[in-house]
Structure formats: C-alpha cells, structure tokens
Scaffold this motif. Structure first.
Motif, PDB file in Angstrom:
ATOM      1  N   ALA A  48      56.017  80.437  46.498  1.00 54.07           N
ATOM      2  CA  ALA A  48      56.017  79.282  47.398  1.00 54.07           C
ATOM      3  C   ALA A  48      54.817  78.389  47.118  1.00 54.07           C
ATOM      4  N   ARG A  49      54.890  77.209  47.684  1.00 54.64           N
ATOM      5  CA  ARG A  49      53.778  76.258  47.674  1.00 54.64           C
ATOM      6  C   ARG A  49      53.234  76.241  49.099  1.00 54.64           C
ATOM      7  N   VAL A  50      52.053  76.791  49.289  1.00 55.43           N
ATOM      8  CA  VAL A  50      51.489  76.935  50.624  1.00 55.43           C
ATOM      9  C   VAL A  50      50.148  76.221  50.692  1.00 55.43           C
ATOM     10  N   GLU A  51      49.703  75.942  51.906  1.00 53.30           N
ATOM     11  CA  GLU A  51      48.441  75.221  52.087  1.00 53.30           C
ATOM     12  C   GLU A  51      47.484  76.058  52.906  1.00 53.30           C
ATOM     13  N   SER A  52      46.263  76.217  52.398  1.00 51.05           N
ATOM     14  CA  SER A  52      45.256  76.994  53.108  1.00 51.05           C
ATOM     15  C   SER A  52      44.454  76.102  54.036  1.00 51.05           C
ATOM     16  N   PRO A  53      44.146  76.595  55.250  1.00 53.56           N
ATOM     17  CA  PRO A  53      43.142  75.915  56.055  1.00 53.56           C
ATOM     18  C   PRO A  53      41.771  76.148  55.427  1.00 53.56           C
ATOM     19  N   TYR A  54      40.738  75.537  55.982  1.00 54.99           N
ATOM     20  CA  TYR A  54      39.400  75.684  55.405  1.00 54.99           C
ATOM     21  C   TYR A  54      38.773  76.994  55.892  1.00 54.99           C
ATOM     22  N   ILE A  55      39.391  78.098  55.484  1.00 55.83           N
ATOM     23  CA  ILE A  55      38.926  79.440  55.850  1.00 55.83           C
ATOM     24  C   ILE A  55      38.964  80.296  54.592  1.00 55.83           C
ATOM     25  N   ILE A  56      37.842  80.869  54.227  1.00 51.41           N
ATOM     26  CA  ILE A  56      37.691  81.546  52.936  1.00 51.41           C
ATOM     27  C   ILE A  56      38.760  82.605  52.714  1.00 51.41           C
ATOM     28  N   ARG A  57      38.842  83.570  53.632  1.00 50.39           N
ATOM     29  CA  ARG A  57      39.731  84.698  53.348  1.00 50.39           C
ATOM     30  C   ARG A  57      41.179  84.461  53.747  1.00 50.39           C
ATOM     31  N   VAL A  58      41.463  83.360  54.399  1.00 50.12           N
ATOM     32  CA  VAL A  58      42.866  82.959  54.521  1.00 50.12           C
ATOM     33  C   VAL A  58      43.364  82.491  53.158  1.00 50.12           C
ATOM     34  N   ALA A  59      42.552  81.700  52.471  1.00 51.58           N
ATOM     35  CA  ALA A  59      42.921  81.290  51.117  1.00 51.58           C
ATOM     36  C   ALA A  59      43.133  82.509  50.221  1.00 51.58           C
ATOM     37  N   ILE A  60      42.282  83.526  50.385  1.00 51.93           N
ATOM     38  CA  ILE A  60      42.414  84.737  49.576  1.00 51.93           C
ATOM     39  C   ILE A  60      43.650  85.533  49.988  1.00 51.93           C
ATOM     40  N   ALA A  61      43.943  85.601  51.291  1.00 51.24           N
ATOM     41  CA  ALA A  61      45.140  86.312  51.746  1.00 51.24           C
ATOM     42  C   ALA A  61      46.397  85.666  51.176  1.00 51.24           C
ATOM     43  N   LEU A  62      46.430  84.336  51.146  1.00 50.51           N
ATOM     44  CA  LEU A  62      47.574  83.638  50.555  1.00 50.51           C
ATOM     45  C   LEU A  62      47.655  83.914  49.054  1.00 50.51           C
ATOM     46  N   PHE A  63      46.489  83.982  48.394  1.00 49.52           N
ATOM     47  CA  PHE A  63      46.486  84.362  46.980  1.00 49.52           C
ATOM     48  C   PHE A  63      47.043  85.772  46.794  1.00 49.52           C
ATOM     49  N   MET A  64      46.615  86.706  47.657  1.00 53.76           N
ATOM     50  CA  MET A  64      47.073  88.092  47.535  1.00 53.76           C
ATOM     51  C   MET A  64      48.594  88.179  47.579  1.00 53.76           C
ATOM     52  N   LEU A  65      49.191  87.454  48.518  1.00 55.52           N
ATOM     53  CA  LEU A  65      50.652  87.476  48.607  1.00 55.52           C
ATOM     54  C   LEU A  65      51.274  86.854  47.367  1.00 55.52           C
ATOM     55  N   ALA A  66      50.738  85.712  46.940  1.00 51.27           N
ATOM     56  CA  ALA A  66      51.270  85.057  45.742  1.00 51.27           C
ATOM     57  C   ALA A  66      51.159  85.968  44.528  1.00 51.27           C
ATOM     58  N   ALA A  67      50.047  86.699  44.418  1.00 53.19           N
ATOM     59  CA  ALA A  67      49.840  87.580  43.269  1.00 53.19           C
ATOM     60  C   ALA A  67      50.796  88.764  43.279  1.00 53.19           C
ATOM     61  N   SER A  68      51.317  89.111  44.468  1.00 59.00           N
ATOM     62  CA  SER A  68      52.217  90.266  44.568  1.00 59.00           C
ATOM     63  C   SER A  68      53.677  89.891  44.348  1.00 59.00           C
ATOM     64  N   ILE A  69      53.957  88.588  44.162  1.00 58.88           N
ATOM     65  CA  ILE A  69      55.331  88.098  44.031  1.00 58.88           C
ATOM     66  C   ILE A  69      55.559  87.581  42.609  1.00 58.88           C
ATOM     67  N   GLU A  70      56.622  88.005  41.965  1.00 59.03           N
ATOM     68  CA  GLU A  70      56.925  87.490  40.630  1.00 59.03           C
ATOM     69  C   GLU A  70      57.265  86.007  40.696  1.00 59.03           C
ATOM     70  N   GLY A  71      56.699  85.235  39.767  1.00 61.97           N
ATOM     71  CA  GLY A  71      56.927  83.805  39.748  1.00 61.97           C
ATOM     72  C   GLY A  71      55.663  83.032  40.068  1.00 61.97           C
ATOM     73  N   GLU A  72      55.767  81.711  40.038  1.00 60.82           N
ATOM     74  CA  GLU A  72      54.593  80.849  40.202  1.00 60.82           C
ATOM     75  C   GLU A  72      54.497  80.287  41.612  1.00 60.82           C
ATOM     76  N   SER A  73      53.340  80.479  42.217  1.00 58.65           N
ATOM     77  CA  SER A  73      53.039  79.920  43.535  1.00 58.65           C
ATOM     78  C   SER A  73      51.827  79.016  43.431  1.00 58.65           C
ATOM     79  N   THR A  74      51.685  78.123  44.395  1.00 58.90           N
ATOM     80  CA  THR A  74      50.530  77.231  44.454  1.00 58.90           C
ATOM     81  C   THR A  74      49.864  77.359  45.815  1.00 58.90           C
ATOM     82  N   ILE A  75      48.540  77.568  45.817  1.00 56.27           N
ATOM     83  CA  ILE A  75      47.747  77.584  47.044  1.00 56.27           C
ATOM     84  C   ILE A  75      47.005  76.259  47.098  1.00 56.27           C
ATOM     85  N   LEU A  76      47.459  75.360  47.959  1.00 58.99           N
ATOM     86  CA  LEU A  76      46.800  74.074  48.113  1.00 58.99           C
ATOM     87  C   LEU A  76      45.509  74.237  48.923  1.00 58.99           C
TER      88      LEU A  76
END
Length: 432
Positions: free
Chosen positions: A375-403
């Motif tokens: 998915a293409r998701v957007e992070s709020p200005y919170i450090i480990r929310v951005a990392i949590a979204l990365f963690m999910l993206a990294a666990s899913i096959e395919g390309e995701s974008t963390i805005l």
C-alpha cells in the motif's frame, strides 16, 4: 516530503549495533551549555535533532568539533557567547531544555514559536512554565514570543509534578543543579534516559540523589566541570530491530548493553509469539512458526499492551507492538495511557488490509492475522509510527510507499543502510 520505498517480503537477518538513545543525547547536549569547560562525548548519533542543536551552539559562538564517522563530539562553551543568537531550534521538543542553561548564562530566554517534536497528541508546555516560575523566573507573553527571565538566578524549590513527564523532570534538574540550596522533585520521571542524563550531570559535579525513583533531590553547585562521556545502547532501537526481524520471519542479533531494561519488553514480545533471548551481550528474537496472540489466562478478556511512564512499556514503543499485533493471529488491545489522540494513525493500517478499531483516544483493538497487500500509506510526524508502517510494508511481498517517513531520521542514523545490510530492499526518495 521524504518518502520510504519498501520492496517487502524479505526476511531480515544478520547482526547490528544500535545507536545511542536520542532521548538521552539531546538533554545531555542541552546540559553541556551549563559548563564553561571542554566536554567530549562518544557515540553521538548522526540524526537531524543533533545537527540542529550543534548548529545552535555554533551560532552562539561555542566551539563545536563533530566527527560523525566516529560519533565523537568535542564541545567548548567557554568564552564570549552571543545571546542575540539564542533562537531555539524548531521542530524538536528538546529545544525547551535549552532554556535553563540560557537563563543561567544570559538571564533571558524566549520561545519564539511553538516547541514541538513528534505529533504524539496533546503536549502542553505548562508544566515547564510552572517549573521555571517555581525557581523564580518571570514569564511574560509578547506578540511574537513567550519571554522567560531570571536575572538573579534560581532559588531552590520543592515541586510536585501532576504527571511524571520526562522533559519536565529534566528541566527541573537543569534548573536545580545551579540553584541556591537544595531542591526536591516529587513524581519525577525515571526512564532509563532520564537516569543516563542524571549520570552525566553527576559526573560533571552535580549533586543528585534518588535517580531512578519518583523523588529526586538536587543540591545546587557553583559550577559544573567538563568531562568525557560515552552514551549507552538505546533500548528503543534494540527492541525495534528485534521486532523487525520477528515480523519479517527472520532473526536479527542486536548488541545490547541494556539487558536490565528488558524483562517487561520480553514478556510483551511473548504476547505475540516472539521469544527474546539475551546472551553474551547480544539479544535475539525468534518466532516458532507464525506470529500468534497469546490468549490470557482469564477468559473473556483481550490480551493487552499498556503503555505508560516507565517502568510500564514505553509509549514510544507501542507502535512496533501494534505492527506485530496486525501480523499475529488473534485480537489484542493497545492502550496509550500517555498521549491523547496518539493512535489516530490507525486508519493507515487499513490501507494494508488490517482490521483496527479505535475505541477512544487512548485504546485501539487490532484483529490480527488478516491478509495484507502492499500500500501507499502516510506517516504522521511520529518516529516509531513511521517505523511500524515500514515493518508492515517489509513483511508484505511487493512494493509499498511510506509517505512523510522523515521522522525516522530524527532517531535512527543510517536507517536505510542498516536495513539493506540485513537483507531489506528499501530506499529514500524525495517526493512532492
């Protein structure tokens, strides 16, 4: 806008050495301004907030020699400093901890704009203003700034916080170490980074008792000496890399000199089927099969992760456990007892296909184990929310974008380089 492109589905494996805790580094940097003598700091991370503070010191007229390759910083605030250059760095909560040193040196400081860091919810500055006033400072509001003055220095006080705030506790200590007489703070924060900060000040000559408890006593001193100091491993980063390995089906060995801070974190990982072990200075997280929420012994209740001031699970780490909960079979409740509205990013989880129910501004229920897609998701200005979204993206096959993933750079040096060395396929891109 700085975005993170993640090509997921790769198990992360290998070993890594964590950086120092930014929540210890930043207040220590602010504290150095209380001394006229040379100070040497080791393991200073190359993160955006550090660069902002060092730029502030340079503009003041301090001597700043930073070797980012080795992490060694040599500071000297002696000589003539320019009070007209004392404009607090923006976009970082720790700027407010420069005020006690500016009052000590110049008798005046000003908040020209809101001092903010991560958008974790409602974060008032009133407790800090109460501390400054308690020590004898005058606070006035002007059209373009809040001006704080203390031309006669600080007088010792007895103060009781209505909330065990980390930065307010550190600001109290920064005022108290140069105040005339003995001060006492009740309901003090006791997080590991607060303890490390107090250790640094004690080595400089501050007289602080009760560190690690809820009541701190500080005897004011005439001056603070220059020292050489090495920062400890960041337990936040250790836990984060362990979670990254577990959620991708891999295993990352993380150097960990802070094992004593992990018993509750280990049990929290176990709630999602992750076994954490510590041996010979290294920590590892293993998953037997797939992630699964452990059912509580008491029937008819949900497994919970409750985040609150230390020694609870830190609120800063709650997002990484939410990510594990999304991937784990079963249901779990995540309870942020610190910040109002800090779970508003849960809607981004749904873009991956996760099922999340926000009960109120503090509690979120995750119905985990659902099929997820990139998915293409957007992070709020919170450090480990951005990392949590990365963690999910990294666990899913395919390309995701963390805005808007740039908050990561406020705490994790060489984030992309470290992850790619562990087998990830991730890169920074500049967006619109």
């Amino acid at each position: 806008m700085t975005n993170l492109i993640v090509r997921g589905g790769r198990a992360l494996r290998g070993s890594i050495t964590p950086s120092a805790n930014k929540n210890a580094v930043l207040p220590v940097l602010c504290a150095t301004l209380l001394s006229d003598e040379p100070i040497v700091l080791h393991r200073v991370p190359d993160i955006t907030d550090v660069r902002k503070l060092l730029d502030f010191f340079t503009k003041l007229g301090s001597s700043v020699d930073m070797d980012y390759a080795s992490g060694t910083l040599r500071l000297h605030h002696g000589g003539e400093l320019d009070p007209k250059a004392a404009h607090l760095p923006l976009g970082m909560r720790s700027s407010i901890m420069l005020i006690p040193a500016l009052l000590y040196r110049f008798g005046r400081a000003s908040l020209e704009e809101d001092v903010t860091g991560c958008t974790l919810g409602s974060r008032e500055i009133d407790p800090h203003i109460e501390v400054f006033r308690a020590f004898g400072a005058e606070v006035t509001s002007e059209p373009s700034a809040t001006v704080i003055t203390a031309p006669k220095g600080f007088c010792a006080v007895q103060h009781w916080l209505d909330y065990a705030s980390v930065t307010t506790t550190e600001n109290f200590v920064l005022c108290a170490v140069t105040a005339k007489g003995a001060s006492q703070l009740t309901n003090a924060a006791c997080e590991p980074h607060v303890q490390e900060f107090c250790e640094f000040l004690s080595l400089m000559g501050a007289k602080i008792k009760g560190v690690g408890g809820s009541r701190i006593k500080v005897e004011g001193v005439e001056g603070l000496a220059g020292i050489e100091f090495t920062f400890a491993d960041d337990f936040h980063e250790v836990a984060t890399f362990l979670a990254m390995g577990a959620i991708t089906g891999g295993e990352i060995a993380v150097q960990n000199g802070s094992v004593e801070q992990f018993p509750l974190l280990d049990r929290t990982f176990a709630k999602f089927g992750v076994e954490v072990t510590h041996e010979n200075g290294w920590s590892r997280a293993r998953v037997d099969g797939r992630l699964k929420v452990r059912e509580p012994f008491t029937s008819n209740i949900l497994t919970k992760v409750e985040a609150a001031p230390w020694p609870y699970v830190p609120a800063d780490l709650l997002p990484i456990f939410i990510a594990l909960g999304v991937r784990a079979e079963g249901q779990a409740m995540f309870w942020n007892k610190v910040y109002d509205g800090a779970l508003g990013w849960h809607a981004e989880l749904g873009k991956f296909g996760a099922h999340a129910l926000l009960c109120d501004p503090h509690r979120l229920i995750i119905f985990g184990g659902k099929p997820l897609t990139p998915a293409r998701v957007e992070s709020p200005y919170i450090i480990r929310v951005a990392i949590a979204l990365f963690m999910l993206a990294a666990s899913i096959e395919g390309e995701s974008t963390i805005l808007n993933a740039s908050p990561i750079q406020r705490a994790h040096p060489k984030f992309v380089e470290n992850l790619n060395a562990l087998g990830a396929d991730v890169s920074w891109v500049v967006g619109d």
